[in-house]
Scaffold this motif. Structure first.
Motif, PDB file in Angstrom:
ATOM      1  N   VAL A   1      49.425  37.759  49.433  1.00  0.00           N
ATOM      2  CA  VAL A   1      49.085  38.040  48.034  1.00  0.00           C
ATOM      3  C   VAL A   1      49.207  36.778  47.201  1.00  0.00           C
ATOM      4  O   VAL A   1      48.337  36.457  46.376  1.00  0.00           O
TER       5      VAL A   1
ATOM      6  N   TYR B   1      46.928  48.115  38.539  1.00  0.00           N
ATOM      7  CA  TYR B   1      47.336  47.439  39.773  1.00  0.00           C
ATOM      8  C   TYR B   1      48.668  46.719  39.593  1.00  0.00           C
ATOM      9  O   TYR B   1      49.291  46.327  40.582  1.00  0.00           O
TER      10      TYR B   1
ATOM     11  N   LEU C   1      45.795  40.512  54.365  1.00  0.00           N
ATOM     12  CA  LEU C   1      45.417  41.490  53.358  1.00  0.00           C
ATOM     13  C   LEU C   1      44.770  42.687  54.065  1.00  0.00           C
ATOM     14  O   LEU C   1      44.607  42.685  55.282  1.00  0.00           O
TER      15      LEU C   1
ATOM     16  N   LEU D   1      46.752  38.870  38.342  1.00  0.00           N
ATOM     17  CA  LEU D   1      46.552  39.493  39.643  1.00  0.00           C
ATOM     18  C   LEU D   1      45.078  39.841  39.824  1.00  0.00           C
ATOM     19  O   LEU D   1      44.537  40.697  39.114  1.00  0.00           O
TER      20      LEU D   1
ATOM     21  N   GLU E   1      47.905  46.236  48.634  1.00  0.00           N
ATOM     22  CA  GLU E   1      48.874  45.293  49.199  1.00  0.00           C
ATOM     23  C   GLU E   1      50.259  45.477  48.578  1.00  0.00           C
ATOM     24  O   GLU E   1      51.274  45.470  49.287  1.00  0.00           O
TER      25      GLU E   1
ATOM     26  N   SER F   1      44.163  44.939  45.420  1.00  0.00           N
ATOM     27  CA  SER F   1      45.508  44.370  45.394  1.00  0.00           C
ATOM     28  C   SER F   1      46.611  45.390  45.132  1.00  0.00           C
ATOM     29  O   SER F   1      47.772  45.146  45.472  1.00  0.00           O
ATOM     30  N   ASP F   2      46.274  46.550  44.541  1.00  0.00           N
ATOM     31  CA  ASP F   2      47.326  47.566  44.428  1.00  0.00           C
ATOM     32  C   ASP F   2      47.730  48.062  45.805  1.00  0.00           C
ATOM     33  O   ASP F   2      48.888  48.425  46.040  1.00  0.00           O
TER      34      ASP F   2
ATOM     35  N   GLU G   1      39.985  39.964  46.535  1.00  0.00           N
ATOM     36  CA  GLU G   1      39.822  38.538  46.819  1.00  0.00           C
ATOM     37  C   GLU G   1      38.537  37.981  46.217  1.00  0.00           C
ATOM     38  O   GLU G   1      38.508  36.867  45.708  1.00  0.00           O
TER      39      GLU G   1
ATOM     40  N   LEU H   1      45.649  36.119  45.780  1.00  0.00           N
ATOM     41  CA  LEU H   1      45.432  37.078  44.695  1.00  0.00           C
ATOM     42  C   LEU H   1      46.140  36.736  43.392  1.00  0.00           C
ATOM     43  O   LEU H   1      45.785  37.280  42.346  1.00  0.00           O
TER      44      LEU H   1
ATOM     45  N   TRP I   1      39.900  47.591  51.867  1.00  0.00           N
ATOM     46  CA  TRP I   1      40.356  48.644  50.964  1.00  0.00           C
ATOM     47  C   TRP I   1      39.808  50.027  51.289  1.00  0.00           C
ATOM     48  O   TRP I   1      40.427  51.024  50.937  1.00  0.00           O
TER      49      TRP I   1
ATOM     50  N   ASN J   1      39.503  43.555  49.704  1.00  0.00           N
ATOM     51  CA  ASN J   1      40.792  44.232  49.524  1.00  0.00           C
ATOM     52  C   ASN J   1      40.910  44.783  48.108  1.00  0.00           C
ATOM     53  O   ASN J   1      40.077  44.496  47.239  1.00  0.00           O
TER      54      ASN J   1
END
Length: 366
Positions: free
Chosen positions: A151, A188, A95, A165, A121, A118-119, A169, A155, A98, A116
């Protein structure tokens, strides 16, 4: 007579092909010109600079830059962006931290928040997958597959028959007195990316469920009299509800990072309209987009609205937000967009929304 008709048909097909090629070339040229300006203003040695937020860099911005470089057929810039992202932001688990805040070392030591987003990743993996298809570099797809796997491991959260999602983390989920509480960010859910990334996953059904769950969540996120989704929403459920295969849970704006329809949620209508899979259910897509059309009908349209108080911003939508409206109307209503120019009067995010909107229209035109 048959020969004549064949000749006419052939001529029409050639003419149509030339017209499509001409339109495609014109759109590509316009995008590349905008990307040249974007690159000059916001990309520094492989780092995308968020000029609206103290010149930080973040995983989302790196993903956007990589997507745009692929679309502009600029492999050198793509490689510089991916190299910086991989060497500076990538964590041991695959990951990405951010946020990077500029410091004297100009290295990973400048990261001031290792969590992180997630958008980031999803955007980075999507850009890598698109790059592998465009330039035939198998290593890009392998990198994308590695991110997808990370992911999935950290996630994607299964709840009943749904897949959620996590925004990051850690820091977004809690459990007290038999109740599970989770903050979610529906912007996201990059719907077209989710569909494409499922093709390189060992568990494609989880990604299909993620896409479906996003649409279900949006159907239940029409807050206030404006019926708009929020930047952040709190998902609540009980252990009893977890045993119900149909129950999704309660969605509330209480104690969230932002109860606004604002700079996060503005991406939702774009990503929804962009998704061919979402548009397969025309009735649902039209229902989900209806509140946005009503919002954009306000003149001038405020940039944000607090969905708890209905207090609107005192300033109108930015050029980037206007680009989202243009893109949705182009994809859904076949209206011809006139894009704003990316120049020094735009900050990073507005410029990114503009290029993202142009890319969405280009994808659906082809």
């Amino acid at each position: 007579m048959v020969t004549f008709l064949k000749a006419v048909k052939s001529t029409l097909l050639i003419g149509l092909t030339l017209l499509l090629v001409s339109c495609s070339t014109k759109e590509d040229s316009a995008f590349r010109a905008q990307f040249i300006a974007y690159k000059a203003l916001f990309i520094d040695g492989g780092r995308v600079v968020d000029t609206g937020n103290d010149d930080v860099s973040h995983s989302e911005g790196q993903g956007y830059g990589m997507l745009f470089a692929v679309a502009a057929d600029d492999q050198a810039t793509f490689d510089a962006l991916w190299r910086w992202t991989k060497h500076t932001l990538m964590r041991d688990d695959g990951l990405f931290s951010w946020r990077y805040r500029p410091c004297a070392d100009n290295s990973a030591s400048c990261i001031d928040d290792p969590n992180n987003a997630s958008d980031g990743e999803i955007l980075i993996a999507w850009a890598l997958l698109r790059a592998s298809k465009k330039w035939g570099v198998s290593a890009y797809q392998q990198d994308a597959s590695d991110i997808v796997r990370a992911v999935e491991q950290k996630l994607l959260v299964e709840h009943n028959n749904h897949v959620l999602l996590l925004p990051g983390e850690y820091g977004f989920t809690s459990e007290q007195e038999g109740k599970v509480s989770m903050q979610l960010n529906l912007s996201y859910w990059v719907f077209p990316a989710i569909t494409e990334l499922s093709t390189i996953s060992a568990s494609p059904l989880r990604w299909a469920k993620l896409h479906e769950t996003g649409l279900t969540l949006l159907s239940n996120m029409q807050f206030s009299s404006y019926r708009l989704p929020s930047d952040w929403v709190r998902f609540k459920t009980t252990k009893m509800q977890r045993n119900d295969n149909q129950a999704l849970g309660e969605l509330t704006l209480n104690n969230v990072l932002s109860p606004e329809f604002g700079f996060n949620a503005i991406r939702i209508p774009l990503q929804l309209a962009w998704s061919q899979k979402a548009r397969e259910d025309n009735a649902l897509t039209d229902k989900l987009l209806a509140p946005f059309y009503a919002w954009w009908a306000l003149t001038p349209t405020p940039a944000t609205v607090n969905l708890q108080t209905e207090q609107t911003a005192e300033y109108p939508m930015t050029k980037g937000m206007q680009s989202v409206e243009l893109a949705v109307n182009s994809i859904m209503k076949s209206k011809t967009p006139v894009w704003p120019e990316i120049n020094r009067n735009m900050d990073y995010y507005s410029a990114s929304l503009t290029l993202l909107s142009m890319l969405a229209v280009s994808d659906n035109a082809s």
